[in-house]
Each structure stands twice: as structure tokens, then as C-alpha cells.
Motif scaffolding. Structure first.
Motif, PDB file in Angstrom:
ATOM      1  N   THR A 174      -7.594  15.489  45.851  1.00  0.00           N
ATOM      2  CA  THR A 174      -6.627  15.181  46.905  1.00  0.00           C
ATOM      3  C   THR A 174      -7.307  14.693  48.181  1.00  0.00           C
ATOM      4  O   THR A 174      -6.874  13.691  48.771  1.00  0.00           O
ATOM      5  CB  THR A 174      -5.714  16.389  47.186  1.00  0.00           C
ATOM      6  N   PHE A 191       9.026  16.901  43.755  1.00  0.00           N
ATOM      7  CA  PHE A 191       7.603  16.867  43.438  1.00  0.00           C
ATOM      8  C   PHE A 191       7.338  15.863  42.315  1.00  0.00           C
ATOM      9  O   PHE A 191       6.400  15.062  42.389  1.00  0.00           O
ATOM     10  CB  PHE A 191       7.169  18.277  43.037  1.00  0.00           C
ATOM     11  N   TYR A 198       5.189  11.931  42.567  1.00  0.00           N
ATOM     12  CA  TYR A 198       3.988  11.759  41.764  1.00  0.00           C
ATOM     13  C   TYR A 198       4.090  10.583  40.790  1.00  0.00           C
ATOM     14  O   TYR A 198       3.306  10.485  39.849  1.00  0.00           O
ATOM     15  CB  TYR A 198       3.655  13.039  40.997  1.00  0.00           C
ATOM     16  N   PHE A 244       3.607  17.188  49.481  1.00  0.00           N
ATOM     17  CA  PHE A 244       2.303  17.808  49.212  1.00  0.00           C
ATOM     18  C   PHE A 244       2.002  18.903  50.226  1.00  0.00           C
ATOM     19  O   PHE A 244       1.405  19.924  49.883  1.00  0.00           O
ATOM     20  CB  PHE A 244       1.192  16.760  49.257  1.00  0.00           C
ATOM     21  N   ALA A 298       1.540  21.686  47.564  1.00  0.00           N
ATOM     22  CA  ALA A 298       0.125  21.869  47.225  1.00  0.00           C
ATOM     23  C   ALA A 298      -0.313  23.298  47.497  1.00  0.00           C
ATOM     24  O   ALA A 298      -1.084  23.888  46.735  1.00  0.00           O
ATOM     25  CB  ALA A 298      -0.739  20.884  48.012  1.00  0.00           C
TER      26      ALA A 298
END
Length: 619
Positions: A326, A385, A389, A549, A553
Motif C-alpha cells: 500500500t 470496499f 478495488y 482504505f 485498512a
């Protein structure tokens, strides 16, 4: 607070299910962070101030953007096995019992959650849901006219993210019952009219017609448990193991690793060379961990060695993603510091190694090894999410394979030559050392408009059917009820775009967007808007995606007891914790492919471009 159904079946807007409202000064801090972000932007501030703004935004998102869907009526829930004593120290095969109070949480076959209020996730009805045509959006706005590279990273970032996605989520392959039909323009060269796209599989635990927002099932476990290596069921896990010394079966190059159903994964859409390479690398890593454990615990059974090695390997993968992948793809100095702080805290890696955790506060000492926290909402990955992505532009159309020894040209290929069963041909023809070298010295694509892989817009599935994945990406996000770009930004506390000129810094793109969306900025699709907007310095993708994120995350770490309270020598063994903390993507690669050392000698992050070992070539 999460949306929960009232007795009348209507979802009500509530906060997190049991988390108290924070003190006034914390709410004021969140609002100040939001104000500064709107007025200036976190990425335009000095790093300490930028970190402070991101911390306030994350707190706001945790309070306002975690929504539970498990409270909606459910039937025919998947059966779970009784709790075993070993569940305390071992990950279950299907993701159950990570949370003992809620053993179904995050298991394979459970629902996706939401980051926007469920009441705002009803999909549009026909004809609006097909407007503008997903196919025309793909053709006009996504088609790669000329490859645009992301020059700060290498193509391992593309292989890695698909490797991660195979662990995190899957909606399944869809159903052809009442498929989507997309009408085509006269000049469209697509061979079949109309274009037919399978629908996302409906949630089998819901009763049709209950009037509530739709929900969908994640066929994978929601946890960061390396299920792409170990399977999502006990049966799959048994097929993948060698049953000797705790190890996984190692396929010969050119051979298949069976999937969860024991089938050749090349028969599943999305299989390609990059994914196969990552699977092989971390099978080797699992087996190396087993060898190390067996040296110190010679009396351990095959089962004990396997379970500990799985814990260690999965945690190492989570660490690599958090502190290496990341930060490589969003390499702004502030985000690099923020993501490393998720693992080590602001005290940093060196001080944590020396003194351990200095505080129970995650900001000071990191999330990993701290307390487990669901923030009042049962843990699940979310539909939002999955939407952010969708990063297919990372994949190149044209590939060059070279020798790691001297950079000699071995083969030129297109992505079609890397996909499906063709991946095995390349695995048999070239060594993994040369394949990793070739990926490490080649740039991926930038996640932007007009950079979608050509071959994915005319992708031939293993069953022979052709699909335009660009059109499918657009349609899927609409179908699962993720709001369009401007509304998504509002619900994530971001300013919406006033017009097409403020959406994108490229005047030509603004004109194209206005034409496709007929002058209505509110109709811009989420993925299109994210691809078009200005990116912060060092970012390979959008700031809008980054907002998910910021929240998710850290949540994937916070909620997982094996990465929080049970990240301990008692569970992992001292050897296991040392393995996780002392290894990186570079050390994993060099352990198994030491001939990569000359190419990697100048990099501190294995996802940044490697050095050519011969005459420099245009990558």
C-alpha cells in the motif's frame, strides 16, 4: 451507528450498535479535520499535520460509515461446527470463531457489510440502472488508447492485489437466470447482440420481497487469513495439504494447484500467470516456515506444524500489504507514515523492536498486538470496499520476459498469452526467477481513464464466452447498490464535483464525460469518477478510493483477534512472531529465488522498480 431493521422491517439509521458517542472535544476534532480537508486537503499539508487530519477523518469514518447487514431477516444460514479447543489458537478453515461471542462473524458465506447507509443502497431500476450503457462507458472512457505506466511501482503490484482479492472477497461467477441485457450501438463490433451479462448471485439467506435493501454473500472468508492458499472450507484445506510435516502441496511448474472444489483454477475467470506466481511463492514460504518450526519443535504433529505455519504466513502477508504494497501504490509521504503506523504505531518499527509496545493506544503503538475492536459493528468486508478495488488498469497488455541473469530477451507476449491455461505454458517454459524478474522490472498501468487493458475488454472466459470486463465492472457497482460518484463522495464526507471541469483536471476528459453522461454530473459512475479525478502526489489511484482504505485498512486489523490480542508468542510461538516481524516481500523472494539479488540490490521496497541486470531496456 449501523442500519438495523425495525420490527416493521424498515431499516433505521443508528450509530454503531454499542459504541457510545465520543466526548465533545473528539467530535470537534473530527469536524475540524473535515473542515481542513475540505479547505486545503490532507495531502497539501506538512506530514505531521496531514497525519493529524487523517487520524480525525478515520475516527469520523469509524463512527459514521460502518453499517451492519446481518440484522436484516435471515434464513438458511450456513451450518457451523461446534467450537473446538483448538479454535483458541488456530484459525478455522471457514473463518468461524474468530470472535467467540459471534462465531459466524466474517465466515465464508456471510454477508458483505456497508460503508454507506443501507437505505441508500437500493439499486436503480430499469432503465436507469443501464444508463448510460455500461458498454458505451467502457468503449468511450476506459479503452486504452496508449499504455500509461505507473512509473513509481513495478508489475508485482498488479499480481499482489489480485492475490489479496482472492483472499478477501468473491460474489461468485454470477447467474444466468434473468441476465442483464445491454443493447449495442450500430458501430459496436461486439459479436453477439445484445450483450448478455450474468447477474450477481442473490443472497440465499434472504426472503425475496421483504422490502429491505439487497444484501450479497461473500463466498470467501472476510478475514485476512490467506484463504487463497488454504481454502475456505475444511475439505478444500485437506486437498491443498501434503499431510507431511505440516506442508502444502508444491506443484511443479506447469502444474495446477486445485481450487476450493478440487478443480483446475484455470477454469475460473480471472486466473492468470501473475496470480499463479504469487500462489507458488507463498506455498514455498509456508513450507519454509514448517521447516523452521520443525527444527525447534521436533515432536509437533503435521497438524500442529500446519496450523502454526498458516498463522505466521497469513500475518506476514497482512504485514507486507500494510507496510509495503500500500505505501508503494500510494507513496505520498503522509500515507507512507500513516500505513506504517497502523502496524508499528508512531513509536516506529525500531523502537517497537527494541522496547515492544509502549502503550495500549493504537496511535502510539499500532493496531497489531493491541486490543480487538469492532467499533460497535460486527466485522465484515463491505460492498464499497469491493467497488474501489476494481483496479484492472494496473494490468499491462504487452509483456516482455527476460533472464534475471543478464536481461536477455526470452519471450514477448500479450496478456492473452498469460491468462487461463496459457499461464501453465509460461510456468513450464520459464523459471520463476525469470518470471519474477520480468514483473519486477516492468511498470504496471496507472489507474486512470483510457488505460483499461484491451484484452480485458474482449476477454474470453474459460467457458468460451467473451466479456467486456470494463462494462461488467461498471454494471456490477451499480447492481450491488453502491452509489454513483457524487453521492458516494457525499456519504464519505467529501465534496461532490460541481461540474465536469471540477471533476477532472483534463479538459478533454471533461468534454468526453459530459457527452457520455449527457451533461448530468450526478450520473457519473463511481469507477469513472475515481479514474478521472486528480490524484494526490505519489498515488496510483484516487483519493476517493483512499477514503475507504482509511477506514477498512485498519478495520481488517482491528477486528481480527489473531492480529490483535492473540498476536502473541503464546499463539504464534516466539519463532513465529520473529518470522513475521523480520521478513519483507524482498526477503521472501530472495529466500526462494536468490538469483534475484542483483536486480533487487538497489530497492528498499520490492514493489518499486528493480534494476535491470543487463543493457537498460524500455519497460
Amino acid at each position: 451507528m449501523a442500519k438495523q431493521p425495525t420490527p416493521q422491517g424498515k431499516p433505521q439509521t443508528t450509530g454503531s450498535t454499542d459504541r457510545p458517542e465520543p466526548a465533545f472535544f473528539l467530535r470537534a476534532y473530527e469536524q475540524l479535520a473535515l473542515l481542513v480537508d475540505h479547505k486545503i486537503g490532507w495531502d497539501r499539508l506538512p506530514r505531521p499535520l496531514g497525519l493529524a487530519i487523517l487520524y480525525g477523518l478515520r475516527n469520523l469514518l469509524r463512527r459514521k460509515n460502518l453499517f451492519d447487514t446481518t440484522g436484516f431477516p435471515a434464513t438458511n444460514l450456513p451450518r457451523i461446527e461446534p467450537r473446538r479447543a483448538n479454535d483458541t489458537t488456530e484459525r478455522s478453515a471457514d473463518g468461524t470463531y474468530n470472535d467467540f461471542a459471534n462465531p459466524r462473524m466474517g465466515m465464508a458465506g456471510s454477508r458483505f457489510g456497508r460503508n454507506v447507509p443501507p437505505g441508500r443502497t437500493f439499486p436503480e431500476i430499469r432503465p436507469q440502472i443501464l444508463s448510460p450503457s455500461p458498454r458505451e462507458v467502457s468503449r468511450a472512457l476506459l479503452t486504452r488508447d496508449e499504455f500509461v505506466p505507473a512509473t513509481t511501482v513495478n508489475s508485482l503490484v498488479a499480481t499482489w492485489i489480485q492475490f489479496m482479492i482472492r483472499d478477501w472477497f468473491s460474489h461468485g461467477q454470477g447467474t444466468m437466470e434473468d441476465p442483464w441485457t445491454i443493447e449495442l450501438l450500430e458501430d459496436d463490433p461486439w459479436p453477439v447482440r445484445p450483450m448478455v451479462v450474468p447477474r450477481t448471485i442473490p443472497d440465499p439467506t434472504r426472503q425475496p420481497g421483504d422490502g429491505l435493501p439487497p444484501t450479497f454473500i461473500n463466498q470467501d472468508t472476510h478475514w485476512w487469513d490467506a484463504s487463497q492458499l488454504y481454502g475456505d472450507s475444511l475439505e478444500a484445506q485437506r486437498r491443498l495439504r501434503s499431510h507431511d510435516g505440516g506442508k502444502l502441496r508444491e506443484p511443479l511448474n506447469g502444474a495446477a494447484i486445485p481450487d476450493d472444489q478440487g478443480q483446475d483454477p484455470a477454469n475460473t475467470p480471472g486466473f492468470w500467470l501473475g496470480l499463479a506466481m504469487m500462489q507458488r511463492l507463498f506455498i514455498l514460504e509456508h513450507n519454509a516456515i514448517c521447516d523452521r518450526l520443525r527444527d525447534d519443535y521436533p515432536r509437533w504433529t503435521d497438524e500442529q506444524l500446519f496450523q502454526r505455519a498458516r498463522l505466521i504466513n497469513a500475518a506476514l502477508i497482512a504485514k507486507i500489504h500494510t507496510v509495503e504494497w500500500t505505501p508503494a501504490v500510494i507513496s505520498h509521504p503522509t500515507t507512507v507514515a500513516a500505513l506504517r503506523a497502523n502496524w508499528y504505531g508512531l513509536q516506529g518499527e525500531r523502537l517497537r523492536r527494541l522496547l515492544g509496545r509502549l502503550s495500549g493506544n493504537e496511535v502510539i503503538s499500532g493496531i497489531v498486538g493491541g486490543r480487538t475492536d469492532h467499533f460497535g459493528v460486527p466485522y465484515a468486508l463491505t460492498e464499497e470496499f469491493t467497488a474501489v478495488y476494481r483496479m484492472h488498469p494496473l494490468i499491462r497488455d504487452d509483456w516482455t520476459f527476460r533472464s534475471a541473469g543478464d536481461d536477455t530477451l526470452l519471450q514477448e507476449a500479450t496478456f492473452r498469452d498469460l491468462a487461463g491455461p496459457h499461464a501453465y505454458e509460461l510456468l513450464a517454459k520459464h523459471s520463476l526467477t525469470d518470471l519474477f524478474y520480468s514483473f519486477g522490472t516492468a511498470h504496471p498501468g496507472l489507474v486512470t481513464l483510457h488505460n483499461y487493458p484491451r484484452f480485458l475488454q474482449e476477454f474470453e472466459r474459460p467457458d468460451g464466452k467473451r466479456v467486456d470486463l470494463g462494462a461488467v465492472d461498471i454494471l456490477r457497482i451499480r447492481e450491488i447498490g453502491v452509489p454513483r460518484y457524487n453521492e458516494f463522495r457525499r456519504l464519505l464526507h467529501l465534496k461532490p464535483a460541481k461540474d465536469f471541469e471540477s471533476l477532472t483536471p483534463d479538459p478533454a476528459w471533461a468534454r468526453e464525460l459530459s457527452r457520455i453522461y449527457e451533461g448530468d454530473i450526478e450520473r457519473v459512475d463511481l469507477m469513472v469518477g475515481m479514474f478521472a479525478e486528480r490524484r494526490p502526489e505519489g498515488f496510483a489511484f484516487s483519493d476517493t478510493a483512499f477514503r475507504i482504505f482509511i477506514l477498512m485498512a485498519s478495520r481488517r486489523l482491528n477486528s481480527d483477534r489473531f492480529l490483535t490480542k492473540d498476536y502473541s508468542p503464546q499463539v504464534y510461538t516466539p519463532i513465529g512472531l520473529d518470522w513475521v516481524e523480520n521478513n519483507t516481500m524482498a526477503s521472501v523472494l530472495l529466500r526462494h529465488f536468490p538469483d534475484l539479488r542483483p536486480a533487487m540490490s538497489s530497492v528498499t521496497n520490492a514493489f518499486t522498480p528493480w534494476q535491470s541486470t543487463g543493457v537498460c531496456a524500455d519497460r
